[in-house]
Write a protein that holds these residues in place. Structure first.
Motif, PDB file in Angstrom:
ATOM      1  N   ILE A  23     129.842  66.731  62.235  1.00 55.92           N
ATOM      2  CA  ILE A  23     128.503  67.262  62.021  1.00 55.92           C
ATOM      3  C   ILE A  23     128.291  68.437  62.961  1.00 55.92           C
ATOM      4  N   LYS A  24     127.804  69.539  62.379  1.00 55.02           N
ATOM      5  CA  LYS A  24     127.587  70.755  63.169  1.00 55.02           C
ATOM      6  C   LYS A  24     126.102  71.098  63.175  1.00 55.02           C
ATOM      7  N   PHE A  25     125.651  71.686  64.301  1.00 50.31           N
ATOM      8  CA  PHE A  25     124.269  72.139  64.446  1.00 50.31           C
ATOM      9  C   PHE A  25     124.282  73.600  64.854  1.00 50.31           C
ATOM     10  N   GLY A  26     123.329  74.350  64.349  1.00 47.44           N
ATOM     11  CA  GLY A  26     123.302  75.756  64.702  1.00 47.44           C
ATOM     12  C   GLY A  26     121.978  76.408  64.380  1.00 47.44           C
ATOM     13  N   ALA A  27     122.002  77.717  64.442  1.00 47.12           N
ATOM     14  CA  ALA A  27     120.818  78.541  64.159  1.00 47.12           C
ATOM     15  C   ALA A  27     121.247  79.712  63.297  1.00 47.12           C
ATOM     16  N   LYS A  28     120.287  80.273  62.570  1.00 46.61           N
ATOM     17  CA  LYS A  28     120.587  81.453  61.769  1.00 46.61           C
ATOM     18  C   LYS A  28     119.335  82.291  61.602  1.00 46.61           C
ATOM     19  N   GLY A  29     119.549  83.538  61.225  1.00 50.05           N
ATOM     20  CA  GLY A  29     118.446  84.456  60.977  1.00 50.05           C
ATOM     21  C   GLY A  29     118.920  85.586  60.096  1.00 50.05           C
ATOM     22  N   GLY A  30     117.967  86.278  59.497  1.00 53.81           N
ATOM     23  CA  GLY A  30     118.352  87.378  58.628  1.00 53.81           C
ATOM     24  C   GLY A  30     117.163  88.063  57.996  1.00 53.81           C
ATOM     25  N   LEU A  31     117.456  88.773  56.917  1.00 56.09           N
ATOM     26  CA  LEU A  31     116.448  89.555  56.206  1.00 56.09           C
ATOM     27  C   LEU A  31     116.097  88.923  54.865  1.00 56.09           C
ATOM     28  N   ASN A  32     114.825  89.049  54.493  1.00 57.42           N
ATOM     29  CA  ASN A  32     114.333  88.646  53.177  1.00 57.42           C
ATOM     30  C   ASN A  32     113.932  89.889  52.404  1.00 57.42           C
ATOM     31  N   PHE A  33     114.239  89.893  51.128  1.00 57.11           N
ATOM     32  CA  PHE A  33     113.754  90.902  50.187  1.00 57.11           C
ATOM     33  C   PHE A  33     112.973  90.114  49.149  1.00 57.11           C
ATOM     34  N   ALA A  34     111.634  90.103  49.296  1.00 55.61           N
ATOM     35  CA  ALA A  34     110.790  89.176  48.550  1.00 55.61           C
ATOM     36  C   ALA A  34     109.860  89.892  47.591  1.00 55.61           C
ATOM     37  N   VAL A  46     109.029  95.000  46.042  1.00 56.56           N
ATOM     38  CA  VAL A  46     109.663  94.125  47.026  1.00 56.56           C
ATOM     39  C   VAL A  46     109.146  94.448  48.425  1.00 56.56           C
ATOM     40  N   VAL A  47     108.962  93.413  49.236  1.00 53.79           N
ATOM     41  CA  VAL A  47     108.670  93.587  50.655  1.00 53.79           C
ATOM     42  C   VAL A  47     109.856  93.042  51.449  1.00 53.79           C
ATOM     43  N   THR A  48     110.101  93.654  52.582  1.00 56.02           N
ATOM     44  CA  THR A  48     111.198  93.221  53.450  1.00 56.02           C
ATOM     45  C   THR A  48     110.609  92.514  54.660  1.00 56.02           C
ATOM     46  N   SER A  49     111.156  91.345  54.968  1.00 55.28           N
ATOM     47  CA  SER A  49     110.712  90.587  56.127  1.00 55.28           C
ATOM     48  C   SER A  49     111.933  89.892  56.723  1.00 55.28           C
ATOM     49  N   PHE A  50     111.712  88.824  57.471  1.00 57.17           N
ATOM     50  CA  PHE A  50     112.830  88.160  58.124  1.00 57.17           C
ATOM     51  C   PHE A  50     112.741  86.657  57.962  1.00 57.17           C
ATOM     52  N   ASN A  51     113.850  85.990  58.261  1.00 58.42           N
ATOM     53  CA  ASN A  51     113.914  84.541  58.265  1.00 58.42           C
ATOM     54  C   ASN A  51     114.703  84.095  59.486  1.00 58.42           C
ATOM     55  N   PHE A  52     114.373  82.933  60.021  1.00 62.52           N
ATOM     56  CA  PHE A  52     115.131  82.357  61.124  1.00 62.52           C
ATOM     57  C   PHE A  52     114.865  80.861  61.185  1.00 62.52           C
ATOM     58  N   GLY A  53     115.824  80.130  61.759  1.00 67.08           N
ATOM     59  CA  GLY A  53     115.626  78.702  61.875  1.00 67.08           C
ATOM     60  C   GLY A  53     116.861  77.970  62.350  1.00 67.08           C
ATOM     61  N   VAL A  54     116.841  76.648  62.170  1.00 67.35           N
ATOM     62  CA  VAL A  54     117.932  75.780  62.598  1.00 67.35           C
ATOM     63  C   VAL A  54     118.581  75.141  61.376  1.00 67.35           C
ATOM     64  N   VAL A  55     119.887  74.871  61.501  1.00 67.60           N
ATOM     65  CA  VAL A  55     120.655  74.295  60.400  1.00 67.60           C
ATOM     66  C   VAL A  55     121.551  73.178  60.933  1.00 67.60           C
ATOM     67  N   SER A  56     121.953  72.319  60.028  1.00 71.81           N
ATOM     68  CA  SER A  56     122.929  71.292  60.316  1.00 71.81           C
ATOM     69  C   SER A  56     123.870  71.220  59.117  1.00 71.81           C
ATOM     70  N   GLU A  57     125.154  71.048  59.375  1.00 67.17           N
ATOM     71  CA  GLU A  57     126.107  70.886  58.281  1.00 67.17           C
ATOM     72  C   GLU A  57     126.788  69.534  58.441  1.00 67.17           C
ATOM     73  N   ILE A  58     126.686  68.725  57.392  1.00 69.81           N
ATOM     74  CA  ILE A  58     127.194  67.365  57.405  1.00 69.81           C
ATOM     75  C   ILE A  58     128.299  67.260  56.354  1.00 69.81           C
ATOM     76  N   PRO A  59     129.557  67.168  56.782  1.00 63.16           N
ATOM     77  CA  PRO A  59     130.657  67.072  55.808  1.00 63.16           C
ATOM     78  C   PRO A  59     130.605  65.751  55.034  1.00 63.16           C
ATOM     79  N   ILE A  60     130.775  65.856  53.731  1.00 64.25           N
ATOM     80  CA  ILE A  60     130.846  64.682  52.868  1.00 64.25           C
ATOM     81  C   ILE A  60     132.311  64.423  52.504  1.00 64.25           C
ATOM     82  N   SER A  61     133.051  65.501  52.269  1.00 66.79           N
ATOM     83  CA  SER A  61     134.485  65.438  51.987  1.00 66.79           C
ATOM     84  C   SER A  61     135.118  66.718  52.541  1.00 66.79           C
ATOM     85  N   ASP A  62     136.392  66.932  52.247  1.00 63.52           N
ATOM     86  CA  ASP A  62     137.061  68.147  52.715  1.00 63.52           C
ATOM     87  C   ASP A  62     136.474  69.415  52.102  1.00 63.52           C
TER      88      ASP A  62
END
Length: 184
Positions: A23-34, A46-62
């Motif tokens: 299980i991995k934990f992390g953060a990410k951010g970027g641009l939105n074109f909404a 379209v308006v341009t803005s941003f996104n950011f937050g926290v993520v987790s990746e949980i492997p189910i299989s390979d």
């Protein structure tokens, strides 16, 4: 709504107490074109803005993983030089299929909670629904060092308008690019 938000936060972050390998934990951010889609949207831009937050990746299989996220997302649209800025707390629940090592395709539902809505500097939150539902489709690439890149499209499925006798329904439409890092 507070109970839904609490359950979502526990889902996204609660896996920290699980001592499962991979299980991995992390953060990410970027641009939105909404923008918005639906009725009477032919003159919207379209308006341009941003996104950011926290993520987790949980492997189910390979080749398959579950990736819950907790993200701030700046969205909205523009018409006749008038910008509507919408701020959401989004909770995407993504399924990721690794086509090759590092490269994945992803899809999954997303719930969103409207935090603020402004027309220039005027609060217009009462004109919009506080809950949003959509589905995401995207591509991702993850390096062995934890750095990852993504491109995603959010197709809104629920009407964002909260105006009685409204002549149309509008839905969020957001293209996102992001860069993230898995810490552990």
């Amino acid at each position: 709504m507070k109970k839904i938000l609490l359950v979502a936060v526990i889902t996204v972050l609660g896996f920290a107490t699980v001592n499962a390998q991979g299980i991995k934990f992390g953060a990410k951010g970027g641009l939105n074109f909404a923008s918005v889609s639906g009725d009477n949207t032919e003159n919207t831009d379209v308006v341009t803005s941003f996104n950011f937050g926290v993520v987790s990746e949980i492997p189910i299989s390979d080749t398959f993983s579950f990736q819950p996220e907790l993200m701030y997302s700046g969205q909205g649209y523009s018409f006749n030089d008038n910008t509507i800025a919408l701020s959401y707390l989004n909770i995407p629940l993504m399924g990721k299929y690794y086509v090759t090592k590092g490269f994945s395709v992803e899809a999954g539902p997303q719930v969103g909670f409207l935090l603020a809505a402004k027309n220039e500097k005027t609060d217009v939150k009462d004109l919009f629904n506080t809950f949003d539902f959509g589905v995401n489709f995207g591509l991702g690439y993850k390096l062995d060092n934890g750095l990852n890149f993504g491109a995603r499209y959010n197709l809104g499925l629920s009407d964002i308008n909260n105006v009685e006798n409204s002549s149309g329904k509008n839905k969020n439409s957001v293209f996102q690019i992001s860069v993230g890092y898995f810490f552990f």
